[in-house]
Design a protein around this motif. Structure first.
Motif, PDB file in Angstrom:
ATOM      1  N   UNK A  56       0.981  -1.164  -0.033  1.00 13.00           N
ATOM      2  CA  UNK A  56      -0.101  -0.046   0.066  1.00 13.00           C
ATOM      3  C   UNK A  56       0.784   1.289  -0.017  1.00 13.00           C
ATOM      4  N   UNK A  57       2.138   1.190  -0.235  1.00 10.27           N
ATOM      5  CA  UNK A  57       3.092   2.171  -0.362  1.00 10.27           C
ATOM      6  C   UNK A  57       2.659   3.349  -1.267  1.00 10.27           C
ATOM      7  N   UNK A  58       2.217   4.529  -1.144  1.00  9.87           N
ATOM      8  CA  UNK A  58       1.776   5.566  -1.824  1.00  9.87           C
ATOM      9  C   UNK A  58       2.998   5.839  -2.984  1.00  9.87           C
ATOM     10  N   UNK A  59       2.493   6.068  -4.007  1.00 13.68           N
ATOM     11  CA  UNK A  59       3.607   6.215  -5.152  1.00 13.68           C
ATOM     12  C   UNK A  59       2.877   7.610  -6.118  1.00 13.68           C
ATOM     13  N   UNK A  60       4.056   8.387  -6.413  1.00 13.38           N
ATOM     14  CA  UNK A  60       3.799   9.372  -7.256  1.00 13.38           C
ATOM     15  C   UNK A  60       4.698   9.549  -8.347  1.00 13.38           C
ATOM     16  N   UNK A  61       4.570   9.117  -9.416  1.00 14.90           N
ATOM     17  CA  UNK A  61       5.793   9.351 -10.720  1.00 14.90           C
ATOM     18  C   UNK A  61       6.634  10.467 -10.598  1.00 14.90           C
ATOM     19  N   UNK A  62       5.972  11.881 -10.684  1.00 14.09           N
ATOM     20  CA  UNK A  62       6.674  12.951 -10.570  1.00 14.09           C
ATOM     21  C   UNK A  62       7.719  12.915  -9.326  1.00 14.09           C
ATOM     22  N   UNK A  63       7.035  12.643  -8.194  1.00 13.18           N
ATOM     23  CA  UNK A  63       7.986  12.693  -6.988  1.00 13.18           C
ATOM     24  C   UNK A  63       8.799  11.622  -6.755  1.00 13.18           C
ATOM     25  N   UNK A  64       8.551  10.351  -7.453  1.00 16.57           N
ATOM     26  CA  UNK A  64       9.576   9.312  -7.419  1.00 16.57           C
ATOM     27  C   UNK A  64      10.615   9.619  -8.417  1.00 16.57           C
ATOM     28  N   UNK A  65      10.282  10.249  -9.503  1.00 21.50           N
ATOM     29  CA  UNK A  65      11.500  10.524 -10.526  1.00 21.50           C
ATOM     30  C   UNK A  65      12.449  11.619 -10.020  1.00 21.50           C
ATOM     31  N   UNK A  66      11.612  12.677  -9.395  1.00 23.09           N
ATOM     32  CA  UNK A  66      12.528  13.728  -8.773  1.00 23.09           C
ATOM     33  C   UNK A  66      13.439  13.049  -7.569  1.00 23.09           C
TER      34      UNK A  66
END
Length: 134
Positions: free
Chosen positions: A27-37
């Motif tokens: 259930x780890x929250x994931x945001x593409x833009x944040x992960x890429x940053x």
């Protein structure tokens, strides 16, 4: 992942995510833009670090920048790259729309399938399968 000297940039076909990374909780929250940053900051220009969390890098692209990478499947958790199921699912859903060669698409599809199988075991959920394996 093959070993490369410090100054040698691996070819795009060898630029796959490290499929042996640990998994974040399902259930780890994931945001593409944040992960890429976060990946760009963590890698600090190291092409092998960048390659370890993405499934694809544009052939001939700049291996130290995020612009030529596609399909992140990991996030930086507590300072370490960690596979994230929501990232894998996102990569699977975007694969058909990607502007990459058919041979690269097949390679990425294979890696995503492997990640789904690993997730199925890691989360003890046999229903987890890549969309094309359902």
């Amino acid at each position: 992942m093959a070993q490369h000297s410090e100054n040698q940039v691996p070819p795009a076909s060898d630029n796959a995510a490290d499929l042996d990374l640990p998994w974040a909780p399902r259930d780890h929250k994931w945001s593409g833009p944040k992960a890429e940053h976060d990946a760009l900051k963590w890698a600090d220009g190291d092409a092998l670090k960048m390659a370890s969390i993405y499934l694809y890098r544009k052939p001939g692209g700049n291996p130290a920048t995020e612009a030529d990478y596609k399909f992140p499947v990991a996030d930086i958790v507590d300072g370490k790259p960690t596979l994230v199921f929501h990232a894998v699912a996102n990569a699977a859903s975007r694969l058909g729309e990607a502007d990459i060669s058919e041979s690269d698409r097949k390679q990425v599809e294979h890696r995503i399938g492997n990640l789904y199988r690993q997730a199925s075991k890691a989360f003890d959920d046999p229903s987890l399968r890549a969309p094309w394996d359902r």
